[in-house]
Design an enzyme around this catalytic site. Structure first.
Site, PDB file in Angstrom:
ATOM      1  N   LYS A  50     -77.546 -60.294 -13.850  1.00 16.65           N
ATOM      2  CA  LYS A  50     -78.974 -60.500 -13.631  1.00 16.65           C
ATOM      3  C   LYS A  50     -79.784 -59.474 -14.426  1.00 16.65           C
ATOM      4  CE  LYS A  50     -79.945 -61.731  -9.330  1.00 16.65           C
ATOM      5  NZ  LYS A  50     -80.003 -61.437  -7.877  1.00 16.65           N
ATOM      6  N   ARG A 119     -82.891 -55.959  -6.023  1.00 13.55           N
ATOM      7  CA  ARG A 119     -81.978 -57.094  -6.198  1.00 13.55           C
ATOM      8  C   ARG A 119     -80.582 -56.601  -6.568  1.00 13.55           C
ATOM      9  NH1 ARG A 119     -85.156 -60.689 -10.616  1.00 13.55           N
ATOM     10  NH2 ARG A 119     -84.061 -62.411  -9.600  1.00 13.55           N
ATOM     11  N   MET A 130     -75.628 -58.125  -1.318  1.00 11.85           N
ATOM     12  CA  MET A 130     -76.850 -58.046  -0.530  1.00 11.85           C
ATOM     13  C   MET A 130     -77.932 -58.997  -1.035  1.00 11.85           C
ATOM     14  SD  MET A 130     -79.273 -54.811   0.419  1.00 11.85           S
ATOM     15  CE  MET A 130     -80.596 -55.151  -0.718  1.00 11.85           C
ATOM     16  N   HIS A 486     -48.227 -75.775   1.011  1.00 11.88           N
ATOM     17  CA  HIS A 486     -47.520 -77.051   0.938  1.00 11.88           C
ATOM     18  C   HIS A 486     -48.503 -78.184   0.680  1.00 11.88           C
ATOM     19  CE1 HIS A 486     -45.769 -80.708   2.810  1.00 11.88           C
ATOM     20  NE2 HIS A 486     -44.726 -80.329   2.103  1.00 11.88           N
ATOM     21  N   SER A 810     -36.265 -83.138 -27.170  1.00 13.06           N
ATOM     22  CA  SER A 810     -37.380 -83.203 -26.235  1.00 13.06           C
ATOM     23  C   SER A 810     -37.015 -82.343 -25.029  1.00 13.06           C
ATOM     24  CB  SER A 810     -37.631 -84.652 -25.810  1.00 13.06           C
ATOM     25  OG  SER A 810     -38.665 -84.689 -24.855  1.00 13.06           O
ATOM     26  N   TYR A 898     -45.146 -82.178 -30.296  1.00 15.11           N
ATOM     27  CA  TYR A 898     -46.040 -82.890 -29.394  1.00 15.11           C
ATOM     28  C   TYR A 898     -45.749 -82.515 -27.939  1.00 15.11           C
ATOM     29  CZ  TYR A 898     -41.997 -85.805 -28.365  1.00 15.11           C
ATOM     30  OH  TYR A 898     -40.757 -86.215 -27.969  1.00 15.11           O
TER      31      TYR A 898
END
Ligand code: ADP
Ligand code: MG
Ligand code: MG
Length: 920
Positions: A50, A119, A130, A486, A810, A898
């Protein structure tokens, strides 16, 4: 309380010189306080998000009420020294002086008072910090002077009662209720709907009552010294860094505890001085739909939190053009300027004081998945960001959201407005669902499965015994458990929307009842949940499946395709899956599991006959019945893929999986025998009994102690060559047929579970012989490859030898993970894995994300050795990890060709692969 704190300020100041010179000079060298004009946007770590953005807006020359920031470093020092660092307060006083000079007002001076807000603001915005306190600097004396000076007594007393209320609840920690109740009583008495209808006189009375309340509750007066108000508020901000909520949040989201929060002290501007004043919040574009128009709300004659607190009905931002046209124009210009500078959609807080616009905050706006995608593409078209940046701003989850049901945005908004948002829990499995609640898995299965009703299963937590009910439910809610519980694991695995760990939820399964934030629901009541946001609503909130053909999404994914080097293939067993995946952008099939087709009702008996056959001839007969069926399966896949690679894995599971369980067969045999005794000779029954008995014997003969490590994969093909020969024949007959019809084909035959080069040698010789034979018979040329899965550690380690005989690899990372860990996944995920995750023995589930240190090393070795032996070797991955963004990034780093994933993960994988290419 107040006076003692003032004394502390003074005494610490005067005691400074007494301290050792070393400590003092060290402390002196620290700059704790920064004026807005001294900071910038990239100092979020020091000034908080901020504060840093307020500095940046100041640099841009935007209308920001000036102020200063006490740094996050001071917060850490506050905890280390158990109090404010001694040289901090003088720096605050100095900054305050500069603020006074700039504004021409003086803090604590009744004749011309400066008021400020206090702030909080850490580097990341987080809950538990706060709340802002406005109007600091008002005292009984100042408020009267302010009323006189402005000629607006209502404004002065309204501001003071707000300070009393905010300070008491936020800084002094008093109960909010008595304050609210008093205001409610006054409103009822004055017959007005909101506080803006209360008169100056009433507000003065309220303020006096609030002062008494403070005295009664704390035994001290409300601090009548502005400086001590400021100091108490500052310390309270620091303390809030370690509030339970903030600590819990940081633990849950992995944010470090030593970042600290900054404190922003800012000159007040007033939205509550009359009808040409107001306050509001707006985003520079619509963050639900991505539309290019301001979206937000404001209130005239109001201050600070009035807009979000919901005590008054706000006006939509487009109405500002009617109320204050000049300001509306100015505000939209400001929005454009902010977007240009911050290069993203902004969420802006503003206040209008007597016709003058001020900005109080700006930050990158939070947005829905759809808005994220659309805005990223818009910003590229507007040349605010590059395509690469757009690809990095959208997350894989945003893409995933396009593939699950979501709440219809208007309906969701209406539900929030009705007050039906019950709670927020952990968003563990995306998708929205709505349905009648049930409290036990059997009812869920009964209603959801058999009666096809939409049910939501509600449990305190789930166990392996609940899975059948979870599958039948549309969504799952639990009060306990975390991201790796789970419930979360199972829900994600099966794509069920789920929200877990809802602390506001109390489940009373015994009485089929649940309470959530004070509201009670019984079995059959309807609730709705969104597993992507964690929201739970009372009642039905209609859902929609977002359109995948959103032009922005298609554009973004096409950019991803240009950037990524990893191919994205899919795991598809049926033509309909293949077609869907191609629609989502798949470039090939990386895994077709042929055995799935064997389980179909009309095929299973033939498969069983094949298994039971006593002679080669019988077996041949069964196989020749299966052949045309498999051929038709593969034809469909080739047609759907139009010449793209189609990787077909030969049969993998142990054969007993195609037979009924031993227990069931035993029961059937006994039943049939009894029936026969009753009916006497009966040919049909006798035949059935004979078959069941043969099945039983077969099952007994096939029984293995560890089927996962038994006769399966390539071993099965070696033991039963006729079966895999039939599969290869079906593949090539289909390929030739499709090719003859003018469609290109590219079959890749994949042998599972190889451990030895010699296994491949043996089996490939037989299979390639069959393939050549078919091609010869059919008289067509077909391009094809033979390759293997790498899922046994030995294969990875000897990949150079394996690659002599395999034209492609693969990675079957599910089995490879099981075998590398020596863990059976089914047993782990429903059992001890959870405990491992809980106790931190495993940092994450290795079946969800590739274990890079172990399994990943084997993969790395296999890629290296494989390509040494065969430089053109194509290497992919077809385990479930192929759809996980983190694992995809790893595959990119390994240089795989891939990833192959389920059709629904294909779009996600396209983005993840692009992000991997951009960030590695
Ligand atoms: P939050 O982080 O909860 O939004 P903020 O610090 O942004 O808290 O402030 C809460 C409200 O008070 C916002 O509406 C903000 O615009 C307003 N506000 C904060 N400081 C000032 C100020 N100096 N003058 C006027 N309004 C302010
Ligand atoms: Mg704010
Ligand atoms: Mg496997």
């Amino acid at each position: 309380m107040a006076t003692s704190s003032v004394k502390r300020v003074k005494s610490s100041k005067s005691s400074t010189p007494k301290k050792s010179a070393g400590a003092t000079s060290k402390a002196r060298s620290t700059k704790w306080v920064y004026l807005f004009r001294e900071g910038r946007a990239d100092q979020k770590a020091l000034l908080g998000g901020k504060g840093a953005n307020l500095c940046e807006m100041t640099r841009l020359g935007l209308p920001v009420p000036q102020g200063f920031i006490i740094s996050t470093r001071a917060c850490n020092a506050y905890f280390e020294e158990k109090g404010l660092p001694r040289d901090l307060w003088p720096q605050v006083l100095k900054a305050l002086k500069s603020l006074e000079a700039e504004s021409g007002r003086t803090f604590a001076d009744p004749s011309n008072p400066l008021l400020v807000s206090c702030r909080s603001g850490a580097r990341f915005s987080m809950p538990g910090m706060m709340d802002t306190v406005l109007n600091l600097g008002l005292t009984r004396e100042v408020v009267q002077a302010l009323a006189q000076k402005t000629g607006n007594a209502r404004f002065a007393w309204d501001s003071y009662r707000r300070l009393l209320q905010m300070f008491s609840t936020v800084v002094l920690g008093l109960e909010a209720h008595p304050f609210e109740a008093e205001l409610a009583r006054r409103r009822a008495f004055a017959k007005v709907e909101n506080d803006s209808g209360l008169t100056a006189e009433t507000l003065r009375e309220v303020a006096e009552l609030f002062e008494q309340l403070v005295r009664k509750e704390t035994g001290a007066d409300f601090p009548q010294d502005p400086l001590s108000q400021l100091r108490l508020a500052t310390e309270a901000v620091f303390r809030s860094w370690n509030s339970k909520r903030a600590v819990d949040y940081r633990n849950a989201s992995g944010i470090a505890h030593d970042l600290g929060t900054a404190v922003t002290i800012q000159r007040m501007v007033f939205g509550n001085t009359g009808p040409t004043s107001g306050t509001g919040v707006a985003t520079t574009r619509n963050v639900t739909t991505g539309e290019q128009q301001l979206e937000g709300d404001y209130l005239l004659n109001a201050q600070g939190e009035d807009v979000v607190s919901g005590t008054r009905t706000t006006r939509p931002i487009r109405a500002l053009a009617d109320d204050l046209p000049a300001l509306a124009a100015q505000f939209s210009k400001l929005g454009v300027k902010l977007e240009k500078h911050f290069r993203d959609v902004q969420d802006v807080e503003f206040t209008i004081e007597d016709g003058t616009l001020y900005v109080l905050q700006t930050r990158d706006a939070k947005r829905s998945a759809q808005a994220a995608v659309r805005i990223a593409v818009q910003l590229v078209k507007e040349r605010l960001i590059t395509r690469d940046e757009a690809l990095l701003r959208v997350t894989p989850d945003h893409i995933d959201a396009y593939l699950h049901p979501q709440f219809e945005p208007k309906a969701r908004k209406a539900a929030v407005a009705r007050g039906d948002l019950l709670a927020k829990g952990l968003n563990v499995s995306p998708g929205a669902a709505t349905g009648a609640i049930v409290f036990d898995p059997d009812t869920a299965e009964h209603r959801g499965g058999k009666d096809k009703q939409a049910v939501i299963l509600v449990r305190a937590e789930t166990k392996p015994d609940d899975v059948h009910g979870m599958l039948a439910a549309r969504g799952i809610l639990t009060s306990r458990g975390g991201r790796t519980s789970h419930a979360a694991l199972v829900a994600r695995q099966f794509g069920k929307p789920a929200v877990v760990g809802i602390s506001a939820l109390e489940v009373d399964a015994a009485h089929k009842r649940m309470t959530i934030n004070g509201r009670t629901f019984v079995e059959g009541d309807v609730v709705s949940l969104d597993g992507a946001t964690g929201e739970v609503f009372a009642g039905e909130v209609p859902t929609v499946v977002p359109a995948f053909d959103d032009p922005a999404l298609l554009t973004l994914l096409s950019w991803a395709d240009e950037v990524r080097t990893l191919g994205v293939w899919t795991n598809a067993d049926y033509p309909r899956d293949a077609e869907r995946a191609r629609g989502y952008g798949a470039e090939g099939i990386g895994l077709c599991r042929t055995e799935h087709m064997f389980f179909e009702v009309e095929r299973l008996p033939i498969v069983q006959d094949m298994i039971l056959s006593a002679t080669e001839e019988e077996r041949y007969r069964a196989l020749s019945k299966l052949l045309p069926m498999q051929r038709a399966d593969f034809k469909g896949l080739f047609e759907a893929m139009h010449g793209l690679p189609v990787t077909i894995r030969l049969i993998d599971p142990p054969l007993h999986e195609f037979l009924p369980s031993h227990d069931k067969l035993l029961r059937d045999v006994v039943n049939l025998e009894t029936q026969l005794k009753v009916t006497g000779p009966n040919v049909a029954l006798a035949e059935r009994l004979a078959r069941e008995q043969r099945l039983l014997t077969a099952v007994e003969n096939m029984k293995e102690a560890n089927p996962m490590l038994g006769l399966r994969g390539v071993r099965l093909g070696i033991h039963f060559p006729a079966l895999v020969r039939m599969q290869v024949r079906a593949i090539f007959e289909a390929a030739c047929e499709v090719k003859k019809a003018g469609i290109a084909v590219y079959p890749k035959v994949m042998i599972p579970l190889t451990a030895l080069e010699s296994e491949l040698k043996f089996t490939r010789a037989i299979l390639e012989d069959e393939a050549r034979q078919v091609i010869h018979e059919q008289g067509v040329k077909v391009r094809y490859q033979f390759g293997t899965m790498i899922e046994v550690p030995r294969a990875a380690v000897t990949a150079d030898q394996i690659a002599q005989l395999a034209e492609f690899f693969s990675f079957g990372t599910n089995d490879l993970t099981q075998m590398t860990f020596g863990i059976s996944r089914d047993d782990a995920e429903t059992g001890f894995l959870l405990e491992y995750l809980d106790k931190g023995i495993l940092p994450e589930n290795p079946f969800a994300h590739i274990d890079e240190a172990g399994v990943g090393r084997l993969m790395e070795l296999a890629v290296k050795k494989g390509r040494q032996a065969r430089p053109t070797l194509e290497v992919g991955i077809c385990g479930e990890h192929g759809g996980d963004p983190k694992s995809i990034a790893f595959c990119h780093r390994l240089g795989l060709s891939y990833v192959s994933c389920s059709p629904f993960r294909v779009p996600v994988a396209r983005l993840a692969a692009a992000q991997a290419a951009l960030t590695s």
